[in-house]
Write an enzyme that holds these catalytic residues in place. Structure first.
Site, short mmCIF file in Angstrom:
data_model
loop_
_atom_site.label_atom_id
_atom_site.label_comp_id
_atom_site.label_asym_id
_atom_site.label_seq_id
_atom_site.Cartn_x
_atom_site.Cartn_y
_atom_site.Cartn_z
N TYR A 146 -2.31 0.99 10.64
CA TYR A 146 -2.30 0.43 9.28
C TYR A 146 -0.99 0.73 8.56
O TYR A 146 -0.41 -0.15 7.91
CB TYR A 146 -3.50 0.97 8.50
N SER A 155 0.85 -1.20 0.00
CA SER A 155 0.00 0.00 0.00
C SER A 155 0.88 1.23 0.00
O SER A 155 2.03 1.19 0.48
CB SER A 155 -0.88 0.00 1.25
#
Ligand code: 8X3
Length: 248
Positions: free
Chosen positions: A146, A133
């Site tokens: 995250y 990501s």
């Protein structure tokens, strides 16, 4: 003997995982679709003439059962299972959510990779694609649980490439930015649709799952001496995690 390559895609029940299973099948792979929700992956496997395996990457027995179905040889492993749970400043962050994010985005990826490495090696031309990501590149406020986990995905990818050098196994990371999928933000915000929708509000054309799947399929169809180390992919409207063009 068949020359058809076999691919395993985790988190294949929706979003990037399901789109990747379809894209790899379209490129001629026999795809083993792994995810927790058996009904969804069975429908997908029926559609693409693949195989469905109910699997929770955070459960060692479940991953061992996946390895049994995979058998002696596999060519491509897409470690896609992952996700974000919650968004809060560190001062008020939830430790259980952080643990869950680390478990699925980092430890789960390690567990599936570990279980399938012998079969990837036996295939003689293996590829591991980890779905990272932009959260593994940049920090943003309320995102530390995250972003820490996805930085973990990136570093595990780099380490695996170092450890396997000299072997016939490539190791890649495809790291998307803003992708509008059915579930990513909805899961992150615990089912709050308004909060999930706000993530993409006014953004002209966020990426869709098929854009990322297309990138993964491209990585998987390069000649076997070509290792795409990492591929960061964002919508044109996004220059960085924070820097998103919105039409208001
Ligand atoms: C998703 C990207 O910006 O929501 O992996 O962290 S972001």
């Amino acid at each position: 003997m068949s020359t058809r390559r076999t691919a395993v895609v985790t988190g294949a029940s929706s979003g990037i995982g399901a789109a990747t299973a379809r894209a790899l099948a379209a490129e001629g792979h026999r795809v083993i679709c792994a995810a927790r929700r058996g009904d969804r992956i069975q429908a997908l496997a029926d559609e693409i003439d693949g195989v469905a395996v109910t699997c929770d990457v955070t459960d060692p027995e479940s991953v061992a059962a996946l390895a049994d179905v995979v058998g002696d040889v596999v060519h491509v492993l897409v470690n896609n299972a992952g996700g974000a749970f919650g968004a809060a400043p560190i001062e008020s962050a939830n430790a259980e959510q952080w643990q869950a994010m680390y478990d699925v985005n980092v430890v789960g990826l390690m567990r599936v990779t570990q279980a399938l490495l012998p079969a990837l090696r036996a295939g003689g031309d293996g590829l591991v694609v980890n779905v990272g990501s932009t959260a593994g590149r940049w920090a943003y406020e309320t995102g530390a649980g995250y972003t820490a986990a996805k930085h973990g995905t990136k570093v595990v990818t780099e380490t695996l490439r170092l450890e396997l050098v000299g072997e016939p196994i490539r190791v890649s990371e495809v790291a998307p930015g803003m992708v509008h999928t059915e579930e990513f933000s909805l899961v992150r915000f615990g089912g709050d649709q308004a909060k999930a929708d706000a993530v993409y509000a006014g953004v002209p054309d966020p990426l869709v799952a098929e854009d990322v799947a297309d990138a993964i399929a491209w990585v998987a169809t390069r000649p076997s001496h070509v290792n795409i180390d990492e591929l960061v992919i964002k919508p044109r409207a996004q220059a960085a995690s924070h820097k998103v063009h919105r039409i208001t």
